[in-house]
Design a protein around this motif. Structure first.
Motif, mmCIF file in Angstrom:
data_model
loop_
_atom_site.group_PDB
_atom_site.id
_atom_site.type_symbol
_atom_site.label_atom_id
_atom_site.label_comp_id
_atom_site.label_asym_id
_atom_site.label_seq_id
_atom_site.Cartn_x
_atom_site.Cartn_y
_atom_site.Cartn_z
ATOM 1 N N LEU A 25 -7.194 27.427 -30.637
ATOM 2 C CA LEU A 25 -7.079 27.313 -29.163
ATOM 3 C C LEU A 25 -5.884 28.120 -28.797
ATOM 4 O O LEU A 25 -6.246 28.721 -27.465
ATOM 5 C CB LEU A 25 -6.817 25.802 -28.953
ATOM 6 C CG LEU A 25 -7.901 24.927 -29.362
ATOM 7 C CD1 LEU A 25 -7.457 23.349 -29.218
ATOM 8 C CD2 LEU A 25 -9.161 24.960 -28.444
ATOM 9 N N PHE A 26 -4.832 28.136 -29.427
ATOM 10 C CA PHE A 26 -3.699 29.116 -28.854
ATOM 11 C C PHE A 26 -4.318 30.753 -28.711
ATOM 12 O O PHE A 26 -3.887 31.189 -27.969
ATOM 13 C CB PHE A 26 -2.374 28.791 -29.741
ATOM 14 C CG PHE A 26 -1.790 27.606 -29.426
ATOM 15 C CD1 PHE A 26 -0.903 27.589 -28.176
ATOM 16 C CD2 PHE A 26 -1.574 26.807 -30.341
ATOM 17 C CE1 PHE A 26 -0.464 26.173 -27.835
ATOM 18 C CE2 PHE A 26 -0.746 25.545 -30.185
ATOM 19 C CZ PHE A 26 -0.342 25.476 -28.742
ATOM 20 N N HIS A 31 -5.597 35.385 -25.330
ATOM 21 C CA HIS A 31 -6.434 36.248 -25.162
ATOM 22 C C HIS A 31 -6.812 36.077 -23.416
ATOM 23 O O HIS A 31 -6.888 37.041 -22.955
ATOM 24 C CB HIS A 31 -7.965 35.935 -25.958
ATOM 25 C CG HIS A 31 -8.934 36.932 -25.860
ATOM 26 N ND1 HIS A 31 -8.849 38.223 -25.901
ATOM 27 C CD2 HIS A 31 -10.069 36.878 -24.975
ATOM 28 C CE1 HIS A 31 -9.840 38.681 -25.649
ATOM 29 N NE2 HIS A 31 -10.788 37.942 -25.111
ATOM 30 N N GLN A 32 -6.977 35.011 -23.154
ATOM 31 C CA GLN A 32 -7.357 34.801 -21.581
ATOM 32 C C GLN A 32 -6.234 35.302 -20.749
ATOM 33 O O GLN A 32 -6.435 35.674 -19.932
ATOM 34 C CB GLN A 32 -7.744 33.162 -21.634
ATOM 35 C CG GLN A 32 -9.143 32.667 -21.857
ATOM 36 C CD GLN A 32 -9.209 31.306 -21.600
ATOM 37 O OE1 GLN A 32 -8.382 30.543 -21.156
ATOM 38 N NE2 GLN A 32 -10.715 30.818 -21.933
ATOM 39 N N LEU A 33 -4.825 34.812 -21.171
ATOM 40 C CA LEU A 33 -3.706 35.026 -20.472
ATOM 41 C C LEU A 33 -3.848 36.750 -20.475
ATOM 42 O O LEU A 33 -3.599 37.559 -19.482
ATOM 43 C CB LEU A 33 -2.495 34.705 -20.901
ATOM 44 C CG LEU A 33 -2.488 33.139 -20.690
ATOM 45 C CD1 LEU A 33 -1.279 32.523 -21.477
ATOM 46 C CD2 LEU A 33 -2.389 32.832 -19.451
ATOM 47 N N THR A 34 -3.785 37.503 -21.623
ATOM 48 C CA THR A 34 -3.859 39.070 -21.755
ATOM 49 C C THR A 34 -4.842 39.615 -20.633
ATOM 50 O O THR A 34 -4.625 40.467 -20.068
ATOM 51 C CB THR A 34 -4.045 39.339 -23.169
ATOM 52 O OG1 THR A 34 -3.004 38.503 -24.082
ATOM 53 C CG2 THR A 34 -4.174 40.760 -23.307
ATOM 54 N N GLN A 35 -6.238 39.072 -20.795
ATOM 55 C CA GLN A 35 -7.101 39.398 -19.659
ATOM 56 C C GLN A 35 -6.850 39.404 -18.411
ATOM 57 O O GLN A 35 -6.997 40.249 -17.642
ATOM 58 C CB GLN A 35 -8.362 38.855 -20.206
ATOM 59 C CG GLN A 35 -9.449 39.131 -21.133
ATOM 60 C CD GLN A 35 -10.335 38.324 -21.633
ATOM 61 O OE1 GLN A 35 -10.806 37.109 -20.980
ATOM 62 N NE2 GLN A 35 -11.444 39.006 -22.117
#
Length: 159
Positions: A25-26, A31-35
């Protein structure tokens, strides 16, 4: 009976897809924050200084080639654009270097590539034809002299 078996199979499949550890989950969140960071507008950090004679704008542009810089000005506006190309893009013309770099692709890259642009509007006019720009150690310094237009107009009063 058969429809129930398909439902059980579908339920098992869905459950197996949803089984994740907290670490996964982390990883997904990271990954979403990096995108989002890479998808957001890329704006270089800047400092603007003013003296009685000029405005000085300093931008952080690490890894940008001098040829990738573009500085334009109008009477009150300074527009600075830059392009940072990846090593793959820079070596696209050289086939041997391109093959060598393809073998060494990064597993993770947080470098930002692409084009940046900043514009600065000054409260007083500048002399666009007398701009001075230097680029050293990843810092672009642009000095824009203030326009020295002190004109006095005498108006004849009629009446």
């Amino acid at each position: 009976m058969r429809p129930r078996h398909n439902l059980t199979f579908a339920t098992r499949t869905m459950l197996s897809l949803r089984t994740t550890t907290p670490f996964e989950l982390f990883d997904r969140l990271e990954h979403q924050l990096t995108q989002q960071l890479h998808g957001s507008e890329r704006v270089p950090a800047a400092e603007v200084h003013e003296t009685a004679e000029a405005y000085t704008v300093i931008l952080e542009l690490p890894g940008v080639d001098r040829e990738g810089l573009d500085v334009k000005a109008t009477d009150r506006t300074l527009v600075i654009s830059a392009e940072r190309r990846s090593q793959r893009e820079a070596a696209a013309g050289d086939a041997a270097a391109s093959e060598q770099r393809a073998a060494a692709e990064p597993l993770l890259s947080e470098f930002r590539y692409g084009t940046w642009s900043r514009s600065f509007r000054f409260p007083t006019p500048i002399e666009a034809q007398n701009l001075n720009a230097t680029y050293r150690d990843g810092l672009l310094t642009v000095t824009a002299p203030k326009a020295q237009t002190h004109t006095t107009v005498k108006v004849k009063v009629e009446g």
